[in-house]
Design an enzyme around this catalytic site. Structure first.
Site, PDB file in Angstrom:
ATOM      1  N   THR A  33       0.795  -1.217   0.020  1.00  0.00           N
ATOM      2  CA  THR A  33       0.112   0.020  -0.006  1.00  0.00           C
ATOM      3  C   THR A  33       0.902   1.238  -0.159  1.00  0.00           C
ATOM      4  O   THR A  33       0.404   2.369  -0.498  1.00  0.00           O
ATOM      5  CB  THR A  33      -0.920   0.101   1.237  1.00  0.00           C
ATOM      6  OG1 THR A  33      -0.125  -0.053   2.323  1.00  0.00           O
ATOM      7  CG2 THR A  33      -1.972  -1.038   1.033  1.00  0.00           C
ATOM      8  N   CYS A  34       2.043   1.232   0.587  1.00  0.00           N
ATOM      9  CA  CYS A  34       2.734   2.420   0.816  1.00  0.00           C
ATOM     10  C   CYS A  34       3.345   2.740  -0.640  1.00  0.00           C
ATOM     11  O   CYS A  34       3.451   3.931  -0.967  1.00  0.00           O
ATOM     12  CB  CYS A  34       4.176   2.150   1.608  1.00  0.00           C
ATOM     13  SG  CYS A  34       5.159   0.706   1.068  1.00  0.00           S
ATOM     14  N   SER A  35       3.360   2.011  -1.734  1.00  0.00           N
ATOM     15  CA  SER A  35       3.708   2.405  -3.285  1.00  0.00           C
ATOM     16  C   SER A  35       2.693   2.072  -4.252  1.00  0.00           C
ATOM     17  O   SER A  35       2.881   2.270  -5.433  1.00  0.00           O
ATOM     18  CB  SER A  35       5.155   1.801  -3.451  1.00  0.00           C
ATOM     19  OG  SER A  35       4.857   0.194  -3.631  1.00  0.00           O
TER      20      SER A  35
END
Length: 329
Positions: free
Chosen positions: A294-296
């Site tokens: 989810t961070c990227s």
């Protein structure tokens, strides 16, 4: 071209700051002269400048069973500047980063208005209202009548004053009854968004900045996608986009939740939303599930042997997205 565009935006920001209360203040009543892209660039620059002297993020350890309580407790026990980055970790989960924090804010907001005590959601308008009414109840259940105009209880409602009554009801429900709460909310908002550029945003633009955009142009999602160890013409990639195109609207939004932690997209629309499809490092793709970083906004997609298997595995991962969080490779 891109460098000159960035330079112009930075120059515009410097000019904005130098003008201070002069021309810049005179331009505030005319937000239409700035396009959204410029406003967002200036807002991001102002935020970055305010964050320059902040080195430690605010750490929140959250249980999914008590998100609201854990968040309040964490904020009470830690002191931080308004523009500190919040780093969230869920208990028992190794993941962290922007996507996890974004998921936290989504879940926190849902819990905030789910009990109906602080906000009351209206399905027809999809707006949140303070739950205040003309007839107020005391602790023992008695109803207190609220006069809408001076001596209103002695003035009968008739044809000639019905417009006055309707106007008074509207004014009471939208303004008077929530005046105290709104002023407190306004003070809190201004303490955080005490930035000159904020005043140039139109109401709908500011809404999109805070809570995200819901105008989905799904075809742009595929056009903007990037690939790692895959080519756009690979069978698995083509099968993925076929499956995605066949999904109903709600499932597509659930895919965004799976991929990024929220079904909202950034202000400016999905044209500014870029996902990456990564080829999974697995020797048994047909027995593996897709995973999301989810961070990227990266989809870890196994190279399935058929579109049927891809569809089954993807839908299962979307449905149980919380169990498919992963650390970046």
């Amino acid at each position: 071209m891109l460098e000159s565009k960035v330079y112009l935006k930075e120059s515009a920001y410097v000019s904005w700051k130098r003008l201070g209360s002069g021309v810049a203040q005179q331009l505030k009543p005319y937000p239409c002269i700035f396009d959204l892209e410029t406003k967002l660039a200036l807002l991001n620059l102002e935020c970055r400048i305010l964050q320059n002297n902040i080195f430690q993020p605010l750490q929140l350890q959250i249980s999914r069973a008590s998100i609201f309580q854990d968040a309040l407790q964490g904020l009470k026990t830690q002191s931080a500047a308004y523009f500190t980055t919040i780093q969230v970790r869920f208990n028992g989960e190794p993941c962290y980063g922007h996507g996890v924090s974004q998921e936290f804010f989504t879940l926190f907001t849902q819990e905030l208005y789910s009990n109906g005590r602080l906000f009351k959601p209206k399905k027809c308008s999809k707006l949140l209202w303070f739950p205040k009414w003309i007839n107020k109840k005391t602790a023992d259940g008695n109803i207190i009548q609220q006069e809408l105009i001076p001596d209103g209880s002695n003035i009968p409602l008739q044809k000639h004053n019905r417009k006055q009554y309707v106007d008074a009801v509207v004014d009471y429900k939208l303004n008077i009854s929530v005046k105290k709460q709104f002023e407190a909310f306004s003070r809190g908002f201004r303490s955080i968004y005490s930035l000159p550029i904020v005043d140039t945003f139109l109401p709908e633009e500011l809404r999109d900045v805070i809570q995200g955009n819901t105008k989905y142009e799904w075809e742009l999602l595929e056009q903007n996608a990037k690939y790692c160890d895959y080519q756009q013409t690979d069978r698995a990639v083509r099968n993925f986009w076929k499956v995605f195109a066949s999904l109903p609207e709600e499932k597509k939004k659930r895919f965004l939740v799976f991929l990024s932690g929220t079904d909202r997209i950034p202000a400016g629309g999905i044209r500014n939303y870029c996902i990456t499809i990564l080829k999974s490092r697995t020797n048994e793709p047909d027995s593996s599930y897709p995973r999301a970083y989810t961070c990227s906004k990266t989809l870890d997609l196994p190279n399935y042997s058929s579109i049927k298997i891809l569809s089954e595995k993807l839908l299962h991962a979307i449905e149980f997205s919380e169990k498919f969080n992963a650390q970046p490779p």
